[in-house]
Design a protein around this motif. Structure first.
Motif, PDB file in Angstrom:
ATOM      1  N   HIS A 155       0.831  -1.204   0.000  1.00 42.30           N
ATOM      2  CA  HIS A 155       0.000   0.000   0.000  1.00 42.30           C
ATOM      3  C   HIS A 155       0.871   1.262   0.000  1.00 42.30           C
ATOM      4  O   HIS A 155       0.626   2.214  -0.730  1.00 42.30           O
ATOM      5  CB  HIS A 155      -0.952   0.011   1.197  1.00 42.30           C
ATOM      6  N   TYR A 156       1.927   1.259   0.816  1.00 41.79           N
ATOM      7  CA  TYR A 156       2.841   2.393   0.884  1.00 41.79           C
ATOM      8  C   TYR A 156       3.519   2.624  -0.473  1.00 41.79           C
ATOM      9  O   TYR A 156       3.635   3.744  -0.951  1.00 41.79           O
ATOM     10  CB  TYR A 156       3.882   2.163   1.968  1.00 41.79           C
ATOM     11  N   LEU A 157       3.987   1.543  -1.086  1.00 42.36           N
ATOM     12  CA  LEU A 157       4.656   1.662  -2.378  1.00 42.36           C
ATOM     13  C   LEU A 157       3.697   2.141  -3.467  1.00 42.36           C
ATOM     14  O   LEU A 157       4.092   2.889  -4.367  1.00 42.36           O
ATOM     15  CB  LEU A 157       5.276   0.324  -2.787  1.00 42.36           C
ATOM     16  N   THR A 159       1.081   4.135  -3.065  1.00 46.16           N
ATOM     17  CA  THR A 159       0.659   5.515  -2.848  1.00 46.16           C
ATOM     18  C   THR A 159       1.809   6.510  -2.906  1.00 46.16           C
ATOM     19  O   THR A 159       1.563   7.706  -2.972  1.00 46.16           O
ATOM     20  CB  THR A 159      -0.070   5.653  -1.500  1.00 46.16           C
ATOM     21  N   HIS A 160       3.032   6.075  -2.856  1.00 41.17           N
ATOM     22  CA  HIS A 160       4.157   7.027  -2.855  1.00 41.17           C
ATOM     23  C   HIS A 160       5.020   6.857  -4.038  1.00 41.17           C
ATOM     24  O   HIS A 160       5.462   6.074  -4.598  1.00 41.17           O
ATOM     25  CB  HIS A 160       4.997   6.885  -1.584  1.00 41.17           C
TER      26      HIS A 160
END
Length: 160
Positions: A155-157, A159-160
């Motif tokens: 999820h972090y990868l 969205t960023h």
């Protein structure tokens, strides 16, 4: 007429010219180990002390082994604590002494085998170990604490 060798008797050493080999006296244990051994012998001399020592050793060993088993899935000293708990039990229990000897033999055998392997095989074994530990940590976090580290990272990868 030759006399039989006695402990502590000097005999000529055939391997070294003019050398002397002292036969017999085994190396002494460190002072702290002799002190602990004497203390345990004093405690065991009394029937009440013998029972109290067995109970204390059983509880202390069980506590260390339990903590070690709980830490096995996590990176860290889980197996080391289990072996330390066996060492505590081995002070009083013959079965633990035998199991500790068995464990030592197999760990030393594994270590000797790994050190004889090529660098590529050792790197491969290390990588397999890291993947195993990572999988165990991920599953432990996911099913015991409800934290899905892989999903959070994905999820972090994304969205960023």
């Amino acid at each position: 007429m030759e006399q039989p060798e006695r402990p502590g008797q000097s005999t000529p050493d055939a391997g070294r010219p003019g050398g002397v080999l002292v036969v017999g006296d085994p190396p002494q244990r460190p002072h702290w180990r002799r002190r602990i051994s004497m203390t345990l012998d004093v405690i065991r001399a009394n029937p009440t002390g013998r029972i109290a020592l067995k109970i204390f050793i059983a509880i202390a060993g069980a506590l260390v082994v339990t903590i070690g088993i709980a830490l096995i899935p996590l990176p860290g000293p889980g197996w080391l604590l289990v072996i330390a708990g066996l060492g505590i039990w081995a002070v009083e229990f013959h079965w633990a002494r035998r199991l500790l000897g068995f464990t030592r033999r197999h760990v030393h055998g594994w270590t000797r085998w790994v050190t004889r392997q090529s660098l590529l095989v050792r790197i491969l074994l290390g990588a397999v170990g890291l993947v195993f530990v990572g999988t165990v940590v991920w599953l432990s976090l996911k099913y015991s604490l409800g934290i899905d580290v892989v999903a959070a990272a994905m999820h972090y990868l994304a969205t960023h």
